[in-house]
Design a protein around this motif. Sequence first.
Motif, short mmCIF file in Angstrom:
data_model
loop_
_atom_site.label_atom_id
_atom_site.label_comp_id
_atom_site.label_asym_id
_atom_site.label_seq_id
_atom_site.Cartn_x
_atom_site.Cartn_y
_atom_site.Cartn_z
N ILE A 1 7.47 20.17 -14.87
CA ILE A 1 6.26 19.94 -14.10
C ILE A 1 6.07 18.45 -13.84
O ILE A 1 6.67 17.61 -14.52
CB ILE A 1 5.01 20.49 -14.82
CG1 ILE A 1 4.79 19.75 -16.15
CG2 ILE A 1 5.15 22.00 -15.06
CD1 ILE A 1 3.48 20.11 -16.84
N LEU A 2 5.25 18.14 -12.84
CA LEU A 2 4.90 16.77 -12.52
C LEU A 2 3.49 16.49 -13.03
O LEU A 2 2.57 17.29 -12.80
CB LEU A 2 4.98 16.52 -11.01
CG LEU A 2 6.35 16.75 -10.35
CD1 LEU A 2 6.27 16.50 -8.85
CD2 LEU A 2 7.41 15.88 -11.00
N VAL A 3 3.34 15.34 -13.71
CA VAL A 3 2.06 14.97 -14.29
C VAL A 3 1.68 13.58 -13.82
O VAL A 3 2.54 12.69 -13.70
CB VAL A 3 2.14 15.00 -15.84
CG1 VAL A 3 0.80 14.60 -16.45
CG2 VAL A 3 2.55 16.39 -16.32
N ASP A 4 0.41 13.36 -13.56
CA ASP A 4 -0.11 12.03 -13.21
C ASP A 4 -0.35 11.27 -14.51
O ASP A 4 -1.23 11.64 -15.31
CB ASP A 4 -1.41 12.17 -12.42
CG ASP A 4 -1.90 10.84 -11.85
OD1 ASP A 4 -1.70 9.80 -12.51
OD2 ASP A 4 -2.50 10.85 -10.75
N SER A 5 0.43 10.20 -14.74
CA SER A 5 0.34 9.46 -16.00
C SER A 5 -0.98 8.72 -16.14
O SER A 5 -1.36 8.33 -17.25
CB SER A 5 1.51 8.48 -16.12
OG SER A 5 1.44 7.50 -15.10
N ARG A 6 -1.70 8.51 -15.06
CA ARG A 6 -2.99 7.79 -15.15
C ARG A 6 -4.09 8.70 -15.66
O ARG A 6 -4.97 8.25 -16.41
CB ARG A 6 -3.37 7.25 -13.76
CG ARG A 6 -2.37 6.27 -13.17
CD ARG A 6 -2.67 6.02 -11.70
NE ARG A 6 -2.59 7.24 -10.92
CZ ARG A 6 -2.80 7.33 -9.60
NH1 ARG A 6 -3.12 6.22 -8.93
NH2 ARG A 6 -2.72 8.48 -8.96
N THR A 7 -4.06 9.96 -15.25
CA THR A 7 -5.12 10.89 -15.63
C THR A 7 -4.66 11.93 -16.62
O THR A 7 -5.50 12.57 -17.28
CB THR A 7 -5.65 11.59 -14.37
OG1 THR A 7 -4.58 12.37 -13.77
CG2 THR A 7 -6.15 10.57 -13.34
N GLY A 8 -3.34 12.13 -16.74
CA GLY A 8 -2.84 13.18 -17.63
C GLY A 8 -3.01 14.58 -17.06
O GLY A 8 -2.91 15.56 -17.80
N GLN A 9 -3.21 14.67 -15.75
CA GLN A 9 -3.42 15.97 -15.14
C GLN A 9 -2.16 16.53 -14.51
O GLN A 9 -1.32 15.79 -14.00
CB GLN A 9 -4.53 15.87 -14.08
CG GLN A 9 -5.91 15.57 -14.66
CD GLN A 9 -6.98 15.54 -13.58
OE1 GLN A 9 -6.67 15.50 -12.38
NE2 GLN A 9 -8.23 15.54 -13.98
#
Length: 260
Positions: A247-255
Motif C-alpha cells: 500500500i501507499l502511505v502519506d508519511s506526513r499524516t500516516g494515512q
Amino acid sequence: MVAGTATLKLSLSAFSSPMSNFSASSSFPSLLPMRTPSSSKPRFLSESLRSLISMLSLTTLRFSLTCAFLSGIYALTSNDIKVGTNLEVDGAPWRVLEFLHVKPGKGAAFVRTKMKNYITGNTVEKTFRAGSSIEQADVFKETKQFTYKDGAQFVFMDLNTYEEFRLGEKEIGDRTKWLKEGMDCNLLLWNGKVIDVELPITIKLAVVDVDPGLKGDTAQGGGTKPATLDTGAVVNVPLFVNVGDEILVDSRTGQYMSRA
C-alpha cells in the motif's frame, strides 16, 4: 691543350668568386624568410597576459558589485517569513512552523511565529517587528539512502562517495516507523552537520498483519481496519486490504492512500 686547361680554370674561378662574395657579404639581402627574434615572443605574451588579467579583474569587480546590489535588494525581512522558512536566531537554525502577520489598530505591525529548533527540537513562539531584517539559515539538502540501523542509530549513505551519516532516534522522532532499508531520503545539513531528515511524501510498504477481509468487501466498500506494516507502523486501511498487499502511505499524516 695547355690553353684549354687555363681557360677552364678561369671559368671556374670566375664562377666561384661571386658565390664567395655572396656568402661573405653581410649587406646582401637574404632570399630566405626572416625568423622573428625570440625576444619579441615574451613581450607579446606579457602584453596579452596583462590584458587578460585586466579583463578578468574588471569582470570580477562587476560580478561583486552585482552580488552586493542584489543582496541589498533581496535581503530577507520578517515580511518574507512563511511556513518552512529556515532562520538563524542566536546562532542556531530554526524552522518556521506557523506564522501570522498582525496589524494592530495602534502600534507597529509585527509577525508572530512558531519555530522549531533543528538542534534541540524545542518549539518556541517568537515575534518579529514587521519589515525587520532577519538572517536566513544556510540549510541545504542532500539525498542519501537509508541503509541499516546500528543500535539506536540510523545509518544513511552517500551512494557516490560511500560516506556514512548517522542520526539518532531523537533526531528522527516518530518518523522511524516509516523508514525502510533502501529508501532515499533528504538529509538537511547546516554548518556541515546533519540536523534533520526528510522522508519521501509517498512511501510503499507491505501489510504483514491484518484481519482478513470479509466476503463482499470491495474497493468501493466502506469501513476501515488497523493493519501492521513491515516497518512496524500501524495504519487504518480499507476492509478489502489483506496480508501481503503493498500500500501507499502519506508519511506526513500516516494515512492510507491507495494500494500500490
